[in-house]
Structure formats: structure tokens, C-alpha cells
Design a protein around this motif. Structure first.
Motif: not given
Length: 346
Positions: A328-346
Motif C-alpha cells: 500500500t506504499g505505507g498508506e492502507p485505506r482500511d484497517d487490518a487485523a491478523l491472528l496466527a496460532v500454532e500447535r507446537e510440534p512435539r
């Protein structure tokens, strides 16, 4: 078989709408010209004003009246310059007011989004929120994680509103989720609690505001077993990363956005998918998938996730945020959210 990610031409461009293409660079240029028009008129009027003063100062009244610049033109310039100046002042004040309101909304939204725990049991979590740079678009994206007797429950959502109205609605949904995630036995019960709270919130709004108030959301429950349960409420599908490959996880039965279940007449359905050790889920709002560059091209979000699939979880999230800022060239026109989850390897 999971459906492939939508192409740039098929991605939605707004809540409940789809487009068959994207704006061209020419359309964006027209929009920029429209924004510059008031300032251009002010500059022209001021130039005429200066020209008129110069013409009057270097010639006698008789020469001036008979010259190329008439008295009528001078009168027009003298009248237009103050009007244009007032218009430019009002425009600048409005722009600053919108910017202050947008900054306040973005700040309030960050306060609502409390930091996620880095680890819950065998799960690792990481979230990020990026406010819009263009007023008044900030506010409305939300996420949270709660550990309760039925496992870890996650929420990501996008309120169909902006500014402080969006922040208020986000606060309502987050409060309801934090209570319901601990108390409700089923994930559909959590969805019903959010729906009921949204209806009560909408009922308190003025009538003209009611049709605009709803939220897309994705609810995820991760119990101790190697599965994840998902309830879709009109929200973009999660991405599952397994063995370095990215899969889109569409719902078996799409659900209505929060606040619209009664209008649509669609209940909430749980979709179960395998979630084994080493797997990751990426939840996101459309601020990531609908981000455009200067030429109006959408960001290929699924491709960006695939490029970073093997990176550590923190690097994955930080890299996707950096990709969005770069696109976006540092100018996003909408807000954005992200959530990442990982089940840890054994």
C-alpha cells in the motif's frame, strides 16, 4: 476439496459486495485530481487577485479600463480570492478534524485489543493490528483469545462501521466474547451470545444507523485433541498451514454476519478440521486481502502467506504486516487485523 483462493478479479471489495475487476490507474488519477481541485481553484483565484493588484498599480484608471484586464475582471478576482481562501481554510480544518478523529479511533481500538498471550498450553499465538492511514477508515477490526473449560477460543472480526462508532461496537463484541467463551459449552452458543448482544446494541442506535450495524466474525475453538472447530459468520476463510503448504478452509455452511442472523434466517454451524502438532491457522480481516497498491491491484495475500509459511510464527506475522505496508506504499485505506496460532510440534 477446499476451494482455491479467489483471484484478484473475484475478491470482494466490500461487505456483501463483489466486483468483477478493480479500479484502473486512470480512475485513481481522476480521484486524486478531484481532491486537488479546491486547492487549485484557490491558487488560481489568488493569482488573479495578485494580477489585478499589479495591473492597477502600474497603470492609470483610464489605461486600466481600456487595457487587456478590465475592471470587471478585477472585481471578479477581488471577490473570488476571499471566497476561495475561506473555502480552502474550511477544507483544511475539516481535514485536520477528520484526521484527529481517525487518530482517536485508532488509538482507542489499540487499547481494546489487549496483547495476546504468547503461549496457551501447547499453542503459540501472535496478533497484529494496522490502522488505516486515510480518515475516517480506522476502527472496527478486532481479535482476542480466551482459555476456558472447553479449550482455547479465538475471535477475529470486522465491524461494519468506522471511527468511534466502530470502536464502541468492537467493545461490545469483545466484552460479550470474553464472557461467553468461558461460559458457553458450545461454539455455536458463543455465536448466539454475540448475536444477541449485537441486536441489543443495534436497538439502542438511532433508526438511520441501524442498517449499517453488523460485523463479520470467525470463531475458533481449539480443544486438547488434534482438531479445531470453526464457526463462520460472514468472514473470510481461515488459512491452514501444514508441512509448509497453505490450504483455504471454506465453511461447510456459511453463516450470517453478527447482527444479521434474524434478517438472513441462517443459523450457525460448526466446521471441524484437523489441527495437528506443527499446524498453523492464520485468521485475518479483509484489510489484508483487499489492500490495493497505487495501480489498484489487490495484494495476493494467500501467496504472501505461502512464501512465509516455513518462517517462525513471529516472523510470519511481522512479514505479512510488512508486506501489507509495502503493497500500500505505507498508506492502507482500511484497517487490518491478523491472528496466527500454532500447535507446537512435539
Amino acid at each position: 476439496m477446499p476451494k482455491p483462493p479467489p483471484s484478484a478479479a473475484e475478491r470482494p471489495t466490500g461487505k456483501g459486495r463483489r466486483r468483477t475487476g478493480h479500479p484502473t490507474a486512470g480512475r485513481l488519477q481522476i480521484a486524486r485530481c478531484a481532491r486537488l481541485l479546491p486547492r487549485t481553484l484557490f491558487v488560481l483565484a489568488f493569482a488573479l487577485f495578485v494580477l489585478a493588484i499589479v495591473a492597477m498599480s502600474i497603470g492609470s484608471p483610464s489605461r486600466f479600463a481600456a487595457g487587456p484586464v478590465s475592471q470587471a475582471a478585477v472585481c471578479t478576482a477581488l471577490a473570488a480570492a476571499p471566497v476561495a481562501a475561506v473555502g480552502e481554510t474550511v477544507r483544511q480544518r475539516r481535514r485536520r478534524a477528520l484526521s484527529r478523529a481517525d487518530t482517536s479511533a485508532a488509538t482507542a481500538q489499540r487499547v481494546l485489543l489487549r496483547p495476546l498471550p504468547g503461549r496457551i498450553g501447547d499453542l503459540r499465538l501472535r496478533g497484529t493490528y494496522l490502522p488505516a492511514r486515510t480518515a475516517p477508515r480506522s476502527g472496527g477490526d478486532l481479535y482476542d483469545a480466551v482459555r476456558g473449560p472447553y479449550g482455547v477460543r479465538l475471535l477475529i472480526g470486522d465491524v461494519r462501521a468506522k471511527g468511534m462508532l466502530a470502536v464502541e461496537a468492537s467493545a461490545v463484541l469483545l466484552r460479550s466474547f470474553r464472557e461467553a467463551a468461558y461460559e458457553e459449552e458450545t461454539l455455536t452458543g458463543v455465536a448466539r451470545r454475540l448475536e444477541g448482544e449485537a441486536r441489543r446494541h443495534i436497538a439502542r442506535l438511532p433508526g438511520a444507523e441501524t442498517p449499517e450495524r453488523f460485523a463479520t466474525a470467525l470463531l475458533v475453538e481449539i480443544p486438547s485433541g488434534p482438531v479445531a472447530r470453526v464457526v463462520h459468520c460472514g468472514h473470510p476463510e481461515p488459512l491452514l498451514i501444514r508441512d509448509g503448504l497453505v490450504r483455504v478452509c471454506p465453511p461447510e455452511r456459511p453463516g450470517a454476519p453478527i447482527g444479521m442472523a434474524d434478517l438472513v434466517g441462517t443459523g450457525h454451524t460448526v466446521h471441524t478440521l484437523p489441527f495437528r502438532a506443527g499446524d498453523r491457522l492464520v485468521l485475518y480481516t479483509d484489510g489484508f486481502t483487499e489492500a490495493r497498491d497505487a495501480a489498484g491491484r489487490f495484494q495476493p495475500f494467500a501467496e504472501r502467506v505461502a512464501e512465509r509459511a516455513a518462517a517462525p510464527l513471529d516472523d510470519l506475522v511481522d512479514g505479512l504486516r510488512a508486506d501489507l505496508v509495502r503493497h500500500t506504499g505505507g498508506e492502507p485505506r482500511d484497517d487490518a487485523a491478523l491472528l496466527a496460532v500454532e500447535r507446537e510440534p512435539r
